[in-house]
Design an enzyme around this catalytic site. Structure first.
Site, PDB file in Angstrom:
ATOM      1  N   GLY A 156      90.774  89.969  56.755  1.00  0.00           N
ATOM      2  CA  GLY A 156      90.547  88.643  57.103  1.00  0.00           C
ATOM      3  C   GLY A 156      91.278  87.593  56.020  1.00  0.00           C
ATOM      4  O   GLY A 156      91.333  88.251  54.839  1.00  0.00           O
ATOM      5  N   LYS A 157      91.714  86.528  56.573  1.00  0.00           N
ATOM      6  CA  LYS A 157      92.217  85.653  55.485  1.00  0.00           C
ATOM      7  C   LYS A 157      90.950  84.567  55.143  1.00  0.00           C
ATOM      8  O   LYS A 157      91.167  83.610  55.583  1.00  0.00           O
ATOM      9  CB  LYS A 157      93.458  84.863  56.042  1.00  0.00           C
ATOM     10  CG  LYS A 157      94.710  85.063  55.193  1.00  0.00           C
ATOM     11  CD  LYS A 157      95.919  84.389  55.594  1.00  0.00           C
ATOM     12  CE  LYS A 157      96.584  83.495  54.721  1.00  0.00           C
ATOM     13  NZ  LYS A 157      97.111  84.279  53.369  1.00  0.00           N
ATOM     14  N   ILE A 158      90.115  85.210  54.267  1.00  0.00           N
ATOM     15  CA  ILE A 158      88.887  84.528  54.113  1.00  0.00           C
ATOM     16  C   ILE A 158      88.952  83.631  52.918  1.00  0.00           C
ATOM     17  O   ILE A 158      89.184  84.274  51.851  1.00  0.00           O
ATOM     18  CB  ILE A 158      87.664  85.524  54.339  1.00  0.00           C
ATOM     19  CG1 ILE A 158      87.440  86.064  55.863  1.00  0.00           C
ATOM     20  CG2 ILE A 158      86.265  84.908  53.706  1.00  0.00           C
ATOM     21  CD1 ILE A 158      86.584  87.218  55.967  1.00  0.00           C
TER      22      ILE A 158
END
Ligand code: PMP
Length: 314
Positions: A156-158
């Site tokens: 995820g691009k968290i």
């Protein structure tokens, strides 16, 4: 950086100065947001701006929101629509970057991912290269490990997880390198601080598998398709030891911001004679032709901003 004129903020386009959040905002305090990063490429011949693979970027964006337990009503098509509206409002007719962000907007104290209210913002602005030295990067193997999927989802691009990239990248740059390569918990190469990793060794093109704590890059997928379709080469997805990089014939980083960056040295050891490799350069040229909409076969990856056409699939 010159600030944008507008932002898409909580459902509508507003002057950038009105897209404001309070200091108690959950995402600001706890990193509970996720984002995307897209590029638009200006094509002078067609007098058109092409945004590259927006549906794939927004698909991963929505996957990241799910990893954070965000319940958003927005579909991929809704997000593409907001992007078009925003870029047209900015009247961008140059290479640019688009940054969508989903964040927990509640102004409240308490670490959790449930019972919170997500909101979306998006900005777009002119953008050139991300790597100063994108003709031949000198990288170091970072002493910081890449986040483990069992700590913060690596696919995820968290927002909060970018502290990991920041630690690795700043230590590398302060020590005089262009970027850091992070190893995962098992000591295998994971990726660069903001881009995926590829190497060429003994005639094989190799990249870490999606199970080695990488972000599932859209540039990575694009290059794998181009290598197969245009050059007849299949990329091997397998774990890579750190010392394989030192003895590789070629290596490069791939990401939306980074684009295709040849790695020419690792920790002061030259790779492939210390010059960008021939395959890397060929692939980079091909990539630039594709993203700028110059390859009809891949035109469906390029969304025109000012003269939309019906969407087709490759
Ligand atoms: N890894 C990380 C940590 C990144 O931030 C990025 C940039 N989004 C990438 C890889 C490359 O992903 P993409 O090609 O989808 O931009």
């Amino acid at each position: 950086m010159k600030l944008p004129r507008y932002a898409f903020f909580r459902g509508r386009i507003v002057p950038y100065g009105q897209a404001r959040i309070g200091v108690l905002t959950h995402a600001l305090n706890y990193g509970t947001g996720c984002f995307a990063g897209l590029r638009g490429y200006w094509n002078e011949d067609d007098h058109e701006l092409f945004v590259f693979r927006p549906h794939d970027h927004f698909n991963r964006f929505l996957e990241s929101t799910r990893l954070l337990s965000m319940e958003l009503p927005d579909t991929i098509e809704d997000l593409v629509g907001h992007l078009l509206e925003l870029v047209r409002a900015e009247e961008l007719k140059t290479d640019c970057y688009i940054r969508p962000l989903a964040f927990f907007a509640d102004e409240t104290i308490g670490v959790r991912l449930h019972d919170l209210t997500p909101a979306i913002s998006m900005v777009a602005f002119p953008f050139g290269k991300y790597f100063d030295n994108d003709d031949g990067a000198h990288v170091t193997i970072s002493s910081w490990k890449r986040i483990d999927d069992n700590m913060i989802p690596a696919r995820g691009k968290i927002a909060g997880s970018y502290v990991n990239s920041g630690l690795a990248r700043s230590d590398a740059q302060r020590a005089g390198f262009d970027d850091a390569i992070t190893l995962n918990k098992d000591g295998h190469i994971s990726e660069g601080s903001v881009a995926n990793f590829f190497m060429v060794r003994k005639g094989a093109i190799v990249t870490p598998p999606v199970t080695d704590d990488i972000l599932e890059g859209i540039t990575r997928a694009t290059l794998m398709t181009l290598l197969k379709e245009e050059l007849g080469l299949t990329v091997v997805e397998r774990s890579i030891d750190r010392t394989e990089l030192a003895v590789a014939d070629e290596a490069f980083l791939a990401g939306t911001g980074a684009q295709v960056v040849p790695i020419t040295r690792v920790d002061h050891r030259p790779i492939g004679g210390g010059r960008p490799g021939p395959l890397t350069l060929e692939l980079r040229d091909l990539y630039f032709d594709v993203v700028r909409g110059r390859k009809p076969k891949y035109r469906s990856w390029c969304m025109p901003v000012y003269a939309p056409v019906a969407r087709a699939t490759v």
